[in-house]
Design an enzyme around this catalytic site. Sequence first.
Site, mmCIF file in Angstrom:
data_model
loop_
_atom_site.group_PDB
_atom_site.id
_atom_site.type_symbol
_atom_site.label_atom_id
_atom_site.label_comp_id
_atom_site.label_asym_id
_atom_site.label_seq_id
_atom_site.Cartn_x
_atom_site.Cartn_y
_atom_site.Cartn_z
ATOM 1 N N ASP A 173 37.337 34.522 43.783
ATOM 2 C CA ASP A 173 38.436 35.412 44.138
ATOM 3 C C ASP A 173 38.136 36.264 45.380
ATOM 4 O O ASP A 173 38.252 37.468 45.345
ATOM 5 C CB ASP A 173 38.698 36.304 42.901
ATOM 6 C CG ASP A 173 39.881 37.227 43.066
ATOM 7 O OD1 ASP A 173 40.877 36.809 43.662
ATOM 8 O OD2 ASP A 173 39.789 38.378 42.592
ATOM 9 N N GLU A 423 29.869 34.976 36.848
ATOM 10 C CA GLU A 423 30.837 34.250 36.028
ATOM 11 C C GLU A 423 30.662 32.739 36.056
ATOM 12 O O GLU A 423 31.623 31.997 36.319
ATOM 13 C CB GLU A 423 32.260 34.671 36.393
ATOM 14 C CG GLU A 423 32.437 36.168 36.227
ATOM 15 C CD GLU A 423 33.875 36.628 36.081
ATOM 16 O OE1 GLU A 423 34.798 35.813 36.226
ATOM 17 O OE2 GLU A 423 34.065 37.820 35.796
ATOM 18 N N TYR A 476 38.054 42.295 31.442
ATOM 19 C CA TYR A 476 39.229 43.008 31.939
ATOM 20 C C TYR A 476 40.203 43.353 30.824
ATOM 21 O O TYR A 476 41.326 42.860 30.793
ATOM 22 C CB TYR A 476 39.893 42.178 33.046
ATOM 23 C CG TYR A 476 39.056 42.212 34.309
ATOM 24 C CD1 TYR A 476 39.280 43.188 35.263
ATOM 25 C CD2 TYR A 476 38.026 41.314 34.507
ATOM 26 C CE1 TYR A 476 38.495 43.259 36.396
ATOM 27 C CE2 TYR A 476 37.236 41.376 35.635
ATOM 28 C CZ TYR A 476 37.476 42.357 36.579
ATOM 29 O OH TYR A 476 36.698 42.445 37.700
ATOM 30 N N GLU A 512 31.807 44.299 35.285
ATOM 31 C CA GLU A 512 33.121 44.456 35.917
ATOM 32 C C GLU A 512 34.129 44.908 34.881
ATOM 33 O O GLU A 512 34.155 44.373 33.764
ATOM 34 C CB GLU A 512 33.630 43.118 36.490
ATOM 35 C CG GLU A 512 32.856 42.606 37.674
ATOM 36 C CD GLU A 512 33.397 41.281 38.231
ATOM 37 O OE1 GLU A 512 34.560 40.925 37.925
ATOM 38 O OE2 GLU A 512 32.656 40.614 38.952
HETATM 39 C C1 GCB Z 1 36.251 38.575 38.097
HETATM 40 C C2 GCB Z 1 35.424 38.108 39.234
HETATM 41 C C3 GCB Z 1 35.794 38.784 40.539
HETATM 42 C C4 GCB Z 1 37.296 38.921 40.633
HETATM 43 C C5 GCB Z 1 37.789 39.770 39.477
HETATM 44 C C6 GCB Z 1 39.304 39.930 39.481
HETATM 45 O O1 GCB Z 1 35.935 38.409 36.957
HETATM 46 O O2 GCB Z 1 34.040 38.214 39.015
HETATM 47 O O3 GCB Z 1 35.299 38.027 41.591
HETATM 48 O O4 GCB Z 1 37.711 39.466 41.847
HETATM 49 O O5 GCB Z 1 37.437 39.159 38.282
HETATM 50 O O6 GCB Z 1 39.794 40.914 39.998
HETATM 51 O O7 GCB Z 1 39.972 39.035 38.992
#
Ligand code: GCB
Length: 636
Positions: A173, A423, A476, A512
């Site tokens: 990403d 990841e 997330y 994250e």
């Molecule tokens: C993740 C990735 C990161 C992305 C992020 C997102 O899990 O490690 O590279 O930018 O999510 O914002 O989706």
Amino acid sequence: MLYPRESETREVRSLDGLWNFVTSDEANPTQGVRDKWFSDDLSKVKDVIPMPVPASYNDITTDNTIRDHVGTVWYDRKFFVPKSWAKDQRVWLRFGSVHYEAFVWINGEMVVKHEMGHLPFEAEVTNFVKYGEENRITVMCDNALIQTTVPQGKISEVKKDGGVAIVQTYTFDFFNYAGIHRSVHLYTTPKTFIEEVEVTSDLEDSNSVGHVYYKVKVGGTASNEADSNLQIRVKLRNKESVTVANGTSDGDLKGALEVKNVKPWWPYLMHAEPGYLYQIELFLHTADNTLLDVYRLKVGIRTLTWNNTSFLINGQPVYLRGFGKHEDSDIRGKGLDFALLTRDMNLLKWIGANAYRTSHYPYSEESMQFADENGIMIIDECPSVDTDNYNQALLDKHKSSMEQLIHRDRNHPSVIMWSIANEPRTSPFQADSHFQFVANFTRALDGTRPVTAAIAVPSASDKAAKHLDIICFNRYNGWYSNPGKLDMITTHVVEEAITWNKKHNKPVMIGEYGADTIEGLHLLPAYIWSEEYQNELFSKHFKAFDILRKKEWFIGEFVWNFADFKTAQSITRVGGNKKGVFTRNRQPKATAHLLRKRYFALGRELDRCNLPEDLFLYITDATSTESRGKRETADL
Ligand code: GCB
């Protein structure tokens, strides 16, 4: 590989500036090699345009065919080598990084090839350059990512209006910026020279005595002679340039220095004088006392220890509070930019962070030096992102990326952990042995730092975490899972962290968490993409982290992301990923102020740091004695 530095025996010249640039035909990426574009000025084969170095080439022009170009592009420029360099020494050409693959010619002769972005490479060019005359350097850079590159990507042919397009896709990403991303240097060394230096340290007697262990590898003419013919004399100087220790190496060019009343290297906010660095000066001598070479580097004296429940620096438990970042900015893309590096360091300190992860690839050597000086702890990550479709060629390259990274960064006190992937797809059984190999290989190269990886696969199906020393998970809640549901965050975070810990009995941190947020979008009650939502989502995570902090094994929290950044074009990204706490321009969103209060509150609670005066703005004097007195009187 050593950073190019001037000394009594070495000179450094920069080749940064405006180079000439052309793209190849996407359908014919090897044409330039076949037609020998390197044998003369590029302007003889195509119309060239100016291209800054260092910078990504993608966003410099207004042309989308350059921004989205797949395959090879070419750079060239002229330069002079002074006549004085012809005398009894070596000349080296060094690139801080070229993404992804580079082929380099000098005066039409191939001098070096290198595969892997974000990492330096060099070649001796003593016999390729013309002294006291004009020279030409030509670089072909290929940005194509396939299943055996690190990171991986796919190239396909897709029908377009009037023909077929070569399309690059990738699952990670961030935008696949390419070009000569970091500085290009020419430098000299003596014929026999200091080629590699490895420095480690420890502390004893309640951190009052430090030891610095050094090991030197010599390259060049005399390096094959019996080692005992050469020796290294060493001086260690403190910040005031006073010599605090000195010594002479043994026949293997190794040795140890003892520093009494040492000032250990401490992280930012953990000590009144964080990031204390000494300078080690290495003098390479022959047995008959001739000085051959001099190299200096900064060293921090510190220890790292870890076990099943904690991670300690200089014997003190550390709680990491920081960010995942990117090397990314407007116009220059991933190009090295000292203004940006300095601004980022100022913002990290302003917000009270003590760490960041170099997600998802190694950052510039200059940024590592900056972190050393400021006491910012780094989780140093190789470029393996979304690792998938395991095979031997990929494993070899993955290991090579770790080897190159460790050789580049092992002397930085700021580097506290190696991250071997972000990841990776770790459910397939092949992931088990792949990560076992990479983790063990990393430990064999450097046993002084723990190995981690940022894992997103649920713990029940993951097959890699058991090979790590510290577990880092990315999750997330309230965004990809249960979007808009602020009441579905705290418990999920707590439960998942506990599950990881129970399964592996190792320290755990969150690598994250976050929410895309459009600066200036305000919606009350909080609604996804608004500044209010990012604020509340963070606050729900803070609550989880505080529950987890009571368990010793939870050692850190990392926000995704420090700043907004560019991605490939997609229907889920509005001008890029907007999970930044800062905008791409490095200005704070509302959450930056909330996070600052938390990071400093943690610093105060855990490390007794002082709070900045502007952390809490004046609101009322309701807490003053006078008004409290009035309230009490009124209550009666
Ligand atoms: C993740 C990735 C990161 C992305 C992020 C997102 O899990 O490690 O590279 O930018 O999510 O914002 O989706």
